[in-house]
Scaffold this active site. Structure first.
Site, PDB file in Angstrom:
ATOM      1  N   TRP A 150       0.812  -1.228   0.000  1.00 52.57           N
ATOM      2  CA  TRP A 150       0.000   0.000   0.000  1.00 52.57           C
ATOM      3  C   TRP A 150       0.844   1.277   0.000  1.00 52.57           C
ATOM      4  CZ3 TRP A 150       1.670   2.712   4.110  1.00 52.57           C
ATOM      5  CH2 TRP A 150       2.177   1.989   5.202  1.00 52.57           C
ATOM      6  N   ASN A 151       2.144   1.171   0.308  1.00 55.36           N
ATOM      7  CA  ASN A 151       2.910   2.419   0.481  1.00 55.36           C
ATOM      8  C   ASN A 151       3.273   3.088  -0.843  1.00 55.36           C
ATOM      9  OD1 ASN A 151       4.725   0.347  -0.032  1.00 55.36           O
ATOM     10  ND2 ASN A 151       6.280   1.113   1.364  1.00 55.36           N
ATOM     11  N   LYS A 174      -2.551  -8.866  -7.419  1.00 53.04           N
ATOM     12  CA  LYS A 174      -3.376  -8.629  -6.228  1.00 53.04           C
ATOM     13  C   LYS A 174      -2.865  -7.338  -5.597  1.00 53.04           C
ATOM     14  CE  LYS A 174      -2.950  -9.374  -1.923  1.00 53.04           C
ATOM     15  NZ  LYS A 174      -3.469  -8.047  -1.506  1.00 53.04           N
ATOM     16  N   PRO A 175      -3.615  -6.239  -5.779  1.00 54.78           N
ATOM     17  CA  PRO A 175      -3.152  -4.980  -5.178  1.00 54.78           C
ATOM     18  C   PRO A 175      -3.467  -4.978  -3.680  1.00 54.78           C
ATOM     19  CG  PRO A 175      -5.255  -4.630  -6.273  1.00 54.78           C
ATOM     20  CD  PRO A 175      -4.915  -6.088  -6.469  1.00 54.78           C
ATOM     21  N   GLY A 228       6.533  -6.699   0.321  1.00 52.16           N
ATOM     22  CA  GLY A 228       5.799  -6.584   1.581  1.00 52.16           C
ATOM     23  C   GLY A 228       6.657  -7.067   2.741  1.00 52.16           C
ATOM     24  N   SER A 229       5.994  -7.571   3.768  1.00 59.80           N
ATOM     25  CA  SER A 229       6.733  -7.897   4.988  1.00 59.80           C
ATOM     26  C   SER A 229       7.520  -9.207   4.846  1.00 59.80           C
ATOM     27  CB  SER A 229       5.761  -8.035   6.160  1.00 59.80           C
ATOM     28  OG  SER A 229       5.028  -9.231   6.029  1.00 59.80           O
ATOM     29  N   LEU A 251      11.428  -7.492   0.607  1.00 62.88           N
ATOM     30  CA  LEU A 251      10.835  -7.588   1.947  1.00 62.88           C
ATOM     31  C   LEU A 251      11.281  -6.437   2.850  1.00 62.88           C
ATOM     32  CD1 LEU A 251      11.294 -11.467   2.224  1.00 62.88           C
ATOM     33  CD2 LEU A 251       9.340 -10.193   1.340  1.00 62.88           C
ATOM     34  N   GLU A 382      11.287  -2.282  12.049  1.00 64.59           N
ATOM     35  CA  GLU A 382      11.153  -1.258  11.019  1.00 64.59           C
ATOM     36  C   GLU A 382      10.090  -0.269  11.516  1.00 64.59           C
ATOM     37  OE1 GLU A 382      10.039  -3.109   7.329  1.00 64.59           O
ATOM     38  OE2 GLU A 382      11.030  -1.574   6.148  1.00 64.59           O
TER      39      GLU A 382
HETATM   40  O1  LIG Z   1       8.955   0.929  -0.314  1.00 59.88           O
HETATM   41  C1  LIG Z   1       9.356   0.408  -1.315  1.00 59.88           C
HETATM   42  C2  LIG Z   1       9.936   0.972  -2.579  1.00 59.88           C
HETATM   43  C3  LIG Z   1      10.445   2.331  -2.518  1.00 59.88           C
HETATM   44  C4  LIG Z   1      11.342   2.671  -3.687  1.00 59.88           C
HETATM   45  O2  LIG Z   1      11.223   2.109  -4.791  1.00 59.88           O
HETATM   46  O3  LIG Z   1      12.195   3.522  -3.495  1.00 59.88           O
END
Ligand SMILES: O=CCCC(=O)O
Length: 480
Positions: A150-151, A174-175, A228-229, A251, A382
């Site tokens: 989601w980030n 799968k979003p 993801g995690s 990860l 984290e």
């Molecule tokens: O959080 C993951 C990817 C961030 C990035 O591509 O710089």
């Protein structure tokens, strides 16, 4: 809402509704943005079957044909970057300007891999036997699956779809449940520019466990890419073992940001702020442990604190905002737990350290902690939030040892001027990526990925396409 706001699953080029739906909310306001279709196991299987059928003709397209379609998709993303950015900001919370920046970053993977499609080549190998000729060709791996976080609701999707399509693979995505709208908007644009039906399929779901398992264990899926995690990555790795499915994992991390005594302190502080507060600290490559050589710790801390106090927090739609809300209540609770436990273990809160309730429940104040030690939870987990946790060290060796003292190995950073030190420390850091005198390491040209428990494989760059290709060795005999 723009016409790019889609709410159904995207399968075989059609918008497929479901009876059961889930809500997507705006983290800044709590407003419901959409009731989104909720894919189950059967729909997941349908998407896999469709991708398998579409593979037959997509893999036969010439590299040029695939590249042209990918470039059209790239152009459509760039033409719609403002609308895509606003949609992303609404579902994810990051400031609109930052979200538009992510759309450009996401689009850059499509542009890059459009080029890479035309650079997939093979080899003729030296002969061990003059009656034989040995040829190595590269073939698409087959149907791929992607599970994304989601980030970065746009860039983590394109960083997987673009190389898959460039290589001649089809894909089921799968979003994330929290931010599916950006991926559905991308599917709409892909369809508008003529990417054939079934090549890209998007299945939002509230049941990540079931859908993820089906993607990882279907014998029709030949490659799974997950961001993801580490915990979920390990489960997927086990599930993929059932059919020995090829796997890329990006990860968790626990990035050190080391400031040595010869660093340019002002520049180091600026780079730390850019790195740490990108997406409010909710980035897998965010600096997590700030390790500062004792002789410069006071000067560095003062510089950082004054910059952090100048950061503007607010809804992503507000002009000039540096940080939006965190994604949800769990994220806020985690950050608060880590800050309070560091405080009770002896750390000092120099600024911030609480929720900005005047803005809403999910806005966390940019925070600086000093007196942080290695054994605190905040050094081991984290943070995924806007907290600078400053720890100190005496010698270069101690700084490196502290930096490497983690099971993770994604990104690392350090600030120094001495050339010999720069090479010594870069060599010594056990990480997939090292930023020297910079907090910005992400670019479509650069291989992105980690070692140890931070994952396997690389995304982006000239290496990224290999994750979606298989080598085939053809030995031609009887030529003597
Ligand atoms: O959080 C993951 C990817 C961030 C990035 O591509 O710089």
């Amino acid at each position: 809402m723009s016409s790019l706001t889609k709410k159904d699953c995207f399968i075989e080029g059609h918008w497929v509704p479901t009876d059961k739906r889930f809500s997507v909310t705006n983290p800044a306001t709590g407003d419901v943005l959409a009731e989104v279709a909720d894919a189950d196991e059967d729909l997941t299987q349908r998407a896999i079957n469709v991708a398998e059928t579409a593979l037959k003709s997509w893999r036969k397209k010439t590299a040029r044909e695939r590249a042209v379609l990918l470039r059209k998709w790239y152009e459509a993303m760039m033409e719609n970057k403002q609308a895509l950015g606003e949609l992303m900001s609404a579902e994810q919370g990051k400031p609109v300007a930052e979200a538009v920046g992510e759309v450009e970053y996401g689009a850059s993977f499509v542009d890059w891999f459009a080029g890479e499609a035309e650079r997939i080549d093979g080899d003729i190998l030296p002969n061990a036997d003059s009656s034989k000729r040995v040829m190595v060709t590269k073939e698409p791996v087959g149907v791929c699956a992607a599970i994304t976080p989601w980030n970065f609701p746009n860039a983590m999707i394109t960083r997987k779809i673009a190389p898959a399509l460039a290589a001649g693979c089809t894909i089921v995505v799968k979003p994330p449940q929290l931010t599916p709208l950006s991926s559905l908007a991308l599917a709409q644009l892909a369809s508008e520019v003529g990417i054939p039906d079934g090549v890209i399929n998007i299945i939002p779901t509230s049941d990540a466990k079931t859908v993820g398992k089906r993607l990882a264990t279907s014998p029709k899926v030949r490659k799974l890419s997950f961001t993801g995690s580490t915990g979920v990555g390990k489960i997927l790795m086990q599930q993929c073992s059932e059919h020995v499915t090829k796997l890329s994992l990006e990860l968790g991390g626990n990035a050190p940001f080391i400031v040595f005594d010869d660093a340019d302190i002002e520049q180091a502080a600026e780079q730390l702020i850019a790195c740490k507060f990108r997406n409010g600290g909710q980035t897998c490559v965010s600096a997590n442990r700030i390790l500062v050589q004792k002789s410069v710790a006071e000067k560095f801390t003062d510089t950082v604190v004054s910059k952090v106090k100048g950061l503007k927090v607010g809804p992503g739609t507000e002009e000039g905002v540096d940080l939006g809300p965190l994604i949800d209540q769990d994220a806020v609770d985690k950050v608060q737990r880590l800050v309070l436990s560091a405080k009770s273990d002896g750390a000092t809160i120099e600024t911030g350290g609480s929720v900005m309730t005047e803005l809403g429940d999910l806005f966390y104040a940019p925070t600086v902690l000093t007196g942080v030690t290695d054994d605190m939870d905040i050094s081991e987990e984290e943070i995924f939030g806007p907290v600078v946790a400053i720890n100190t060290f005496e010698s270069e060796e101690e700084g490196i040892e502290k930096a490497n003292n983690t099971p993770f190995g994604l990104a690392s950073y350090f600030a120094a001027k001495d050339t010999a030190r720069i090479f010594r420390v870069s060599d010594a850091l056990e990480y997939g990526m090292v930023g020297v005198n910079t907090g910005g390491i992400s670019h479509a040209y650069n291989p992105f990925g980690g070692i140890k428990e931070s994952g396997v494989g690389r995304e982006g760059s000239k290496y990224g396409i290999d994750e979606y290709l298989e080598l085939k060795t053809v030995t031609l005999g009887g030529l003597g």
